[in-house]
Each structure stands twice: as structure tokens, then as C-alpha cells.
Design a protein around this motif. Structure first.
Motif, PDB file in Angstrom:
ATOM      1  N   LEU A 107      15.149  19.594   6.862  1.00  0.00           N
ATOM      2  CA  LEU A 107      15.451  18.162   6.828  1.00  0.00           C
ATOM      3  C   LEU A 107      16.403  17.798   5.685  1.00  0.00           C
ATOM      4  O   LEU A 107      17.077  16.769   5.738  1.00  0.00           O
ATOM      5  CB  LEU A 107      14.160  17.350   6.693  1.00  0.00           C
ATOM      6  N   LEU A 108      16.475  18.649   4.668  1.00  0.00           N
ATOM      7  CA  LEU A 108      17.351  18.385   3.530  1.00  0.00           C
ATOM      8  C   LEU A 108      18.834  18.463   3.898  1.00  0.00           C
ATOM      9  O   LEU A 108      19.685  17.972   3.158  1.00  0.00           O
ATOM     10  CB  LEU A 108      17.048  19.362   2.390  1.00  0.00           C
ATOM     11  N   LYS A 109      19.149  19.041   5.057  1.00  0.00           N
ATOM     12  CA  LYS A 109      20.552  19.133   5.489  1.00  0.00           C
ATOM     13  C   LYS A 109      21.179  17.750   5.650  1.00  0.00           C
ATOM     14  O   LYS A 109      22.393  17.616   5.594  1.00  0.00           O
ATOM     15  CB  LYS A 109      20.665  19.935   6.772  1.00  0.00           C
ATOM     16  N   ALA A 110      20.374  16.733   5.853  1.00  0.00           N
ATOM     17  CA  ALA A 110      20.912  15.378   5.948  1.00  0.00           C
ATOM     18  C   ALA A 110      21.622  14.981   4.648  1.00  0.00           C
ATOM     19  O   ALA A 110      22.601  14.234   4.669  1.00  0.00           O
ATOM     20  CB  ALA A 110      19.794  14.380   6.257  1.00  0.00           C
ATOM     21  N   TRP A 111      21.145  15.460   3.501  1.00  0.00           N
ATOM     22  CA  TRP A 111      21.739  15.155   2.200  1.00  0.00           C
ATOM     23  C   TRP A 111      22.623  16.288   1.685  1.00  0.00           C
ATOM     24  O   TRP A 111      23.524  16.052   0.901  1.00  0.00           O
ATOM     25  CB  TRP A 111      20.654  14.863   1.165  1.00  0.00           C
ATOM     26  N   PRO A 113      24.637  19.038   3.459  1.00  0.00           N
ATOM     27  CA  PRO A 113      25.049  19.528   4.774  1.00  0.00           C
ATOM     28  C   PRO A 113      25.312  21.030   4.866  1.00  0.00           C
ATOM     29  O   PRO A 113      25.186  21.595   5.954  1.00  0.00           O
ATOM     30  CB  PRO A 113      26.309  18.725   5.085  1.00  0.00           C
ATOM     31  N   THR A 118      25.595  24.319  -0.329  1.00  0.00           N
ATOM     32  CA  THR A 118      26.247  23.045  -0.617  1.00  0.00           C
ATOM     33  C   THR A 118      26.807  23.086  -2.032  1.00  0.00           C
ATOM     34  O   THR A 118      26.064  23.370  -2.985  1.00  0.00           O
ATOM     35  CB  THR A 118      25.252  21.875  -0.472  1.00  0.00           C
TER      36      THR A 118
END
Length: 167
Positions: A107-111, A113, A118
Motif C-alpha cells: 500500500l505504500l506504493k501510493a506514496w 511509487p 524510490t
């Protein structure tokens, strides 16, 4: 019946349990001009030794602020369980790939990417020095009735117990 912890270890365990259940918190740092600045953060891990872990960008204001003044506060509110936790501690920042892999959540991929790749990704570790929590065993309806009774009688409502913990 009291929720009073019977040992320091039980109190620390309760703080950890409450923080894990809430997951989202407000991280407060001290800005360069001395103001307190809070922002929402998602807790990645809370260890029984009092360490809280968060992902952030190394060039973010919060990271710049904690580099100058590492004293922070982390506040959790869990409305579902009628519990609140305020944790004071010292924050450090740094990227540890092995720890980041253990803490990573898709879910951290939203912040972030590019995931763990990153650019500028870092970890914030808050080491708790003390905490205070408020734990209300009652339901929302019971609490609302208590507030209504307090308004009618002029006596403060009974909203649960507060406990202080040192790490």
C-alpha cells in the motif's frame, strides 16, 4: 473494574497494542522557527522496546526538522476502541535496506511509487521515552450517556483511565 496495568512491562505492552491497533498517527516535530508541526503518518512497526517506524522522503520538512531537533511526539486516536496514546521520544532518520524490506507494505506504493527503490526513501525511527494513554472500556453509547449526565449534573464525565509509561 480497573484497567490499571500491574507492571511497567504490561503498561508498555498496552501502549504498543493501542498504537498497533490505531496504525495512523499524528507525528509532531519542531519547525526551525520553534512552532510545533503535526502531520498524519502510517505506523509500520511498533516494537515492545518502544521503537516506532515510518517511511518518509529524506528531503521532507519533517526529516529536516528532526535532524535539527529530534524531540517528537506521536499521537494515536483509535475511536473504534475508545483509546488514545501520546508518545514522546527522539527521532532518527536513515535508510536500512534490510529493515525497509521487512517493514514494506504494498500500500505504500501510493506514496513511494518505485517501492524500495524510490529515490530519497528513508526511514524514521522514533524511540519512545515516555507515553500516556487513555483507555475507555465503554461503548460510544455509554460514553455519550456519560457526557449527557455530566451536562445535566455539572459533574465531569467518567471517560476512562489515564496511564503514564516510561520506556
Amino acid at each position: 473494574m480497573s484497567n490499571q496495568p500491574t507492571s511497567a512491562a504490561e503498561a508498555r505492552a498496552r501502549v504498543t497494542e493501542l498504537a498497533r491497533a490505531a496504525r495512523i498517527c499524528m507525528l509532531t516535530t519542531i519547525a526551525l522557527d520553534g512552532r510545533q508541526v503535526s502531520r498524519p503518518m502510517g505506523l509500520q512497526e511498533a516494537e515492545f522496546d518502544g521503537d516506532l517506524w515510518f517511511f518518509a522522503y529524506a528531503d521532507s520538512a519533517k526529516v529536516r526538522q528532526l535532524r535539527v531537533n529530534p524531540e517528537v511526539n506521536v499521537a494515536f486516536s483509535d475511536q473504534k476502541h475508545h483509546a488514545w496514546v501520546s508518545i514522546s521520544g527522539t527521532a532518527t532518520e536513515g535508510f536500512d535496506r534490510a529493515r525497509a524490506e521487512r517493514l514494506w507494505n504494498p500500500l505504500l506504493k501510493a506514496w513511494f511509487p518505485d517501492g524500495l527503490d524510490t529515490p530519497g526513501l528513508t526511514l524514521i525511527k522514533v524511540h519512545a521515552s515516555s507515553a500516556e494513554y487513555w483507555d475507555s472500556p465503554s461503548s460510544t453509547v455509554v460514553n455519550l450517556l456519560g457526557y449527557a449526565k455530566a451536562a445535566a449534573t455539572g459533574q465531569p464525565p467518567e471517560v476512562g483511565e489515564s496511564h503514564q509509561v516510561t520506556f
